[in-house]
Enzyme design. Structure first.
Site, PDB file in Angstrom:
ATOM      1  N   ILE A  80      44.334  20.667  34.434  1.00 52.43           N
ATOM      2  CA  ILE A  80      43.528  20.286  35.570  1.00 52.43           C
ATOM      3  C   ILE A  80      43.148  21.596  36.248  1.00 52.43           C
ATOM      4  CG2 ILE A  80      45.598  19.915  36.990  1.00 52.43           C
ATOM      5  CD1 ILE A  80      44.028  17.794  38.537  1.00 52.43           C
ATOM      6  N   SER A  81      41.849  21.828  36.408  1.00 52.25           N
ATOM      7  CA  SER A  81      41.370  23.118  36.890  1.00 52.25           C
ATOM      8  C   SER A  81      41.816  23.404  38.317  1.00 52.25           C
ATOM      9  CB  SER A  81      39.835  23.173  36.827  1.00 52.25           C
ATOM     10  OG  SER A  81      39.381  23.066  35.504  1.00 52.25           O
ATOM     11  N   ALA A  82      41.811  24.683  38.679  1.00 50.51           N
ATOM     12  CA  ALA A  82      42.128  25.085  40.046  1.00 50.51           C
ATOM     13  C   ALA A  82      41.144  24.412  41.008  1.00 50.51           C
ATOM     14  CB  ALA A  82      42.042  26.598  40.184  1.00 50.51           C
ATOM     15  N   PRO A  83      41.606  24.016  42.191  1.00 55.41           N
ATOM     16  CA  PRO A  83      40.737  23.304  43.138  1.00 55.41           C
ATOM     17  C   PRO A  83      39.421  24.015  43.439  1.00 55.41           C
ATOM     18  CG  PRO A  83      43.010  23.165  43.857  1.00 55.41           C
ATOM     19  CD  PRO A  83      42.992  24.112  42.697  1.00 55.41           C
TER      20      PRO A  83
ATOM     21  N   ARG B 148      44.891  14.313  44.784  1.00 58.84           N
ATOM     22  CA  ARG B 148      45.074  15.121  43.574  1.00 58.84           C
ATOM     23  C   ARG B 148      46.453  14.910  42.945  1.00 58.84           C
ATOM     24  NH1 ARG B 148      42.965  20.125  41.241  1.00 58.84           N
ATOM     25  NH2 ARG B 148      44.637  21.527  40.595  1.00 58.84           N
TER      26      ARG B 148
END
Length: 206
Positions: free
Chosen positions: A74-77, A42
């Site tokens: 970038i979205s939260a995991p 990531r």
């Protein structure tokens, strides 16, 4: 929710800690998606961002407008994991993604469709397209193609798609997108509810 990170900022340790948290939280469930998270770095898709910050449970802004408002991230995991589990991409699938952002999500999907599958990811901003292309090339994601275009219009020249994934919210399901979904295919689309909350689902083609 308190986040616990390894004392040493080693990317492999940070990534494994992230995977463990997502499994414990019920966001990661299947072997294939867990494996994709384990091998996809990531932090490589967030150059200039603190290493630890790349692996915490939070969205990371990557672009703001002239007023300072965030327009891409970038979205939260946990969100990424949940939507990929919903998507159910498999080896050999053709996948369309709307919202390239950093290219991280497309890289994960690229892992899921190997061998023989391909991912096309769209974005309306040239700078984001360029950034995603660079990140994906550095990550060695050879089965992902980044395209400048409107996700709502899709890519009819490459249809039908086995899976279509919107990483950005929408108020409705674009008809053109449904027409590009293969019979028995699956669409994952975060729906904006009354302009505020968001719910991610898998509407079936009619």
């Amino acid at each position: 929710m308190e986040t616990t990170l390894p004392p040493v900022a080693d990317p492999a340790d940070l990534r494994e800690a992230l995977v463990s948290r997502l499994i414990e939280g019920g966001h990661l469930r299947t072997h294939e998606v867990i494996a994709a998270f384990r091998v996809t770095e990531r932090h490589r898709f967030l150059p200039g961002v603190d290493l630890k910050a790349a692996y915490v449970e939070d969205a990371v802004p990557i672009k703001h407008d002239e007023t300072g408002e965030m327009i891409s991230c970038i979205s939260a995991p946990s969100i990424v994991a949940t939507q990929l589990e919903q998507l159910g991409a498999e080896s050999g699938h053709k996948v369309l993604e709307a919202g390239a952002a950093t290219g991280y999500n497309a890289a994960l999907v690229g892992q899921l469709v190997e061998p023989g599958g391909h991912v096309w990811t769209l974005d309306v901003d040239q700078d984001l397209v360029d950034r995603a292309q660079k990140n994906l090339a550095q990550a060695g994601a050879s089965n992902v193609t980044v395209v400048l275009g409107d996700g709502a219009a899709g890519l009819p020249e490459h249809a039908p798609f086995d899976r279509i994934h919107f990483t950005v919210g929408a108020g409705d399901v674009p008809v053109q997108i449904l027409e590009q979904l293969a019979p028995g295919g699956r669409l994952v689309l975060p729906m904006r509810i009354r302009g505020t909350g968001t719910c991610s689902g898998r509407p079936s083609p009619g």
